[in-house]
Design a protein around this motif. Structure first.
Motif, PDB file in Angstrom:
ATOM      1  N   SER A 108      15.044  73.682  16.843  1.00 51.61           N
ATOM      2  CA  SER A 108      15.907  72.733  17.534  1.00 51.61           C
ATOM      3  C   SER A 108      16.948  73.465  18.375  1.00 51.61           C
ATOM      4  O   SER A 108      17.190  73.124  19.533  1.00 51.61           O
ATOM      5  CB  SER A 108      16.596  71.835  16.499  1.00 51.61           C
ATOM      6  N   MET A 109      17.530  74.496  17.803  1.00 46.53           N
ATOM      7  CA  MET A 109      18.537  75.287  18.506  1.00 46.53           C
ATOM      8  C   MET A 109      17.938  75.920  19.761  1.00 46.53           C
ATOM      9  O   MET A 109      18.546  75.899  20.830  1.00 46.53           O
ATOM     10  CB  MET A 109      19.081  76.367  17.561  1.00 46.53           C
ATOM     11  N   GLY A 110      16.742  76.469  19.649  1.00 48.85           N
ATOM     12  CA  GLY A 110      16.093  77.102  20.796  1.00 48.85           C
ATOM     13  C   GLY A 110      15.820  76.113  21.923  1.00 48.85           C
ATOM     14  O   GLY A 110      16.037  76.427  23.099  1.00 48.85           O
ATOM     15  N   GLY A 111      15.369  74.932  21.566  1.00 52.60           N
ATOM     16  CA  GLY A 111      15.111  73.903  22.573  1.00 52.60           C
ATOM     17  C   GLY A 111      16.379  73.476  23.288  1.00 52.60           C
ATOM     18  O   GLY A 111      16.399  73.322  24.517  1.00 52.60           O
ATOM     19  N   ARG A 112      17.429  73.313  22.526  1.00 50.02           N
ATOM     20  CA  ARG A 112      18.715  72.914  23.117  1.00 50.02           C
ATOM     21  C   ARG A 112      19.237  74.008  24.037  1.00 50.02           C
ATOM     22  O   ARG A 112      19.710  73.727  25.134  1.00 50.02           O
ATOM     23  CB  ARG A 112      19.731  72.633  22.012  1.00 50.02           C
ATOM     24  N   LEU A 113      19.159  75.226  23.558  1.00 52.03           N
ATOM     25  CA  LEU A 113      19.645  76.358  24.356  1.00 52.03           C
ATOM     26  C   LEU A 113      18.931  76.400  25.708  1.00 52.03           C
ATOM     27  O   LEU A 113      19.566  76.571  26.747  1.00 52.03           O
ATOM     28  CB  LEU A 113      19.444  77.661  23.582  1.00 52.03           C
ATOM     29  N   GLY A 114      17.627  76.209  25.701  1.00 53.27           N
ATOM     30  CA  GLY A 114      16.865  76.214  26.943  1.00 53.27           C
ATOM     31  C   GLY A 114      17.278  75.085  27.877  1.00 53.27           C
ATOM     32  O   GLY A 114      17.464  75.296  29.082  1.00 53.27           O
ATOM     33  N   ALA A 115      17.431  73.889  27.341  1.00 58.06           N
ATOM     34  CA  ALA A 115      17.821  72.733  28.164  1.00 58.06           C
ATOM     35  C   ALA A 115      19.220  72.925  28.739  1.00 58.06           C
ATOM     36  O   ALA A 115      19.453  72.647  29.924  1.00 58.06           O
ATOM     37  CB  ALA A 115      17.762  71.456  27.332  1.00 58.06           C
ATOM     38  N   TYR A 116      20.145  73.404  27.920  1.00 56.15           N
ATOM     39  CA  TYR A 116      21.515  73.603  28.392  1.00 56.15           C
ATOM     40  C   TYR A 116      21.568  74.732  29.424  1.00 56.15           C
ATOM     41  O   TYR A 116      22.270  74.635  30.428  1.00 56.15           O
ATOM     42  CB  TYR A 116      22.459  73.917  27.239  1.00 56.15           C
ATOM     43  N   ARG A 117      20.838  75.799  29.174  1.00 57.31           N
ATOM     44  CA  ARG A 117      20.816  76.957  30.094  1.00 57.31           C
ATOM     45  C   ARG A 117      20.400  76.505  31.494  1.00 57.31           C
ATOM     46  O   ARG A 117      21.054  76.829  32.481  1.00 57.31           O
ATOM     47  CB  ARG A 117      19.867  78.027  29.582  1.00 57.31           C
ATOM     48  N   THR A 118      19.321  75.755  31.567  1.00 58.11           N
ATOM     49  CA  THR A 118      18.785  75.313  32.857  1.00 58.11           C
ATOM     50  C   THR A 118      19.772  74.402  33.584  1.00 58.11           C
ATOM     51  O   THR A 118      20.065  74.604  34.765  1.00 58.11           O
ATOM     52  CB  THR A 118      17.440  74.590  32.647  1.00 58.11           C
ATOM     53  N   ALA A 119      20.291  73.399  32.891  1.00 58.99           N
ATOM     54  CA  ALA A 119      21.201  72.441  33.532  1.00 58.99           C
ATOM     55  C   ALA A 119      22.519  73.093  33.936  1.00 58.99           C
ATOM     56  O   ALA A 119      23.051  72.812  35.019  1.00 58.99           O
ATOM     57  CB  ALA A 119      21.453  71.259  32.600  1.00 58.99           C
ATOM     58  N   LEU A 120      23.057  73.973  33.088  1.00 55.78           N
ATOM     59  CA  LEU A 120      24.321  74.627  33.418  1.00 55.78           C
ATOM     60  C   LEU A 120      24.171  75.601  34.576  1.00 55.78           C
ATOM     61  O   LEU A 120      25.058  75.701  35.424  1.00 55.78           O
ATOM     62  CB  LEU A 120      24.891  75.336  32.188  1.00 55.78           C
TER      63      LEU A 120
END
Length: 172
Positions: free
Chosen positions: A107-119
């Motif tokens: 879950s953490m990895g998925g969130r990190l990827g989504a946040y990285r891209t949007a930010l």
């Protein structure tokens, strides 16, 4: 850290230098304004979501510095250690703790990827959508406010130098 090093105290745990940052991540995630002003549910799930959100921002900041980037694993290990302790305190037994930790890390990895891209793109719409998917909200219509506050914290961390970050201090 090896078993014998821990047993005989011959080597300091390398994670200890990152513990102040870990404590600051948790402190920031507990700030009541995330819950009052940004619509995050003040529940066990919502608090976990905020820890992973702030941890993601700290990791993203560390990734921008070649001296800090290799240490993201140590910060993540502190997260795992803390989450494992929380699960055990909640009465989750040995046979299932490993599986639950694996799910948390996924879950953490998925969130990190989504946040990285949007930010990286400063895409507020994509960030708000990622937050709706990944953060337990008490008020769904507050995802935009949460995104704005997340962007502000991301920018504060970008202004934080390596020594400050390691010490758990975030720039103003």
């Amino acid at each position: 850290m090896t078993f014998f090093a821990r047993l005989f105290g011959t080597q300091e745990d390398p994670r200890e230098q990152w513990r102040p940052l870990w404590h600051r991540v948790v402190e920031e995630a507990r700030d009541p304004d995330w819950y009052r002003m940004c619509g995050v549910a003040d529940t066990l799930e919502g608090r976990f979501d905020m820890v992973t959100l702030v941890l993601s921002l700290a990791i993203l900041r560390m990734e921008t510095d070649e001296d800090l980037a290799p240490h993201t694993a140590l910060l993540t290990e502190l997260f795992v250690e803390d989450m494992e302790g929380q699960l055990r305190e909640a009465g989750i037994g040995d046979p299932t703790v490993g599986k639950k930790i694996g799910n948390l890390m996924s879950s953490m990895g998925g969130r990190l990827g989504a946040y990285r891209t949007a930010l990286a793109a400063e895409d507020r719409v994509a960030l708000a959508d990622a937050l709706r998917r990944n953060v337990t909200m008490s008020q769904e219509d507050e995802a935009e406010a949460l995104a704005e506050r997340m962007i502000r914290l991301h920018k504060r961390l970008a202004r934080t130098d390596a020594a400050q970050l390691r010490a758990g201090e975030f720039a103003a």
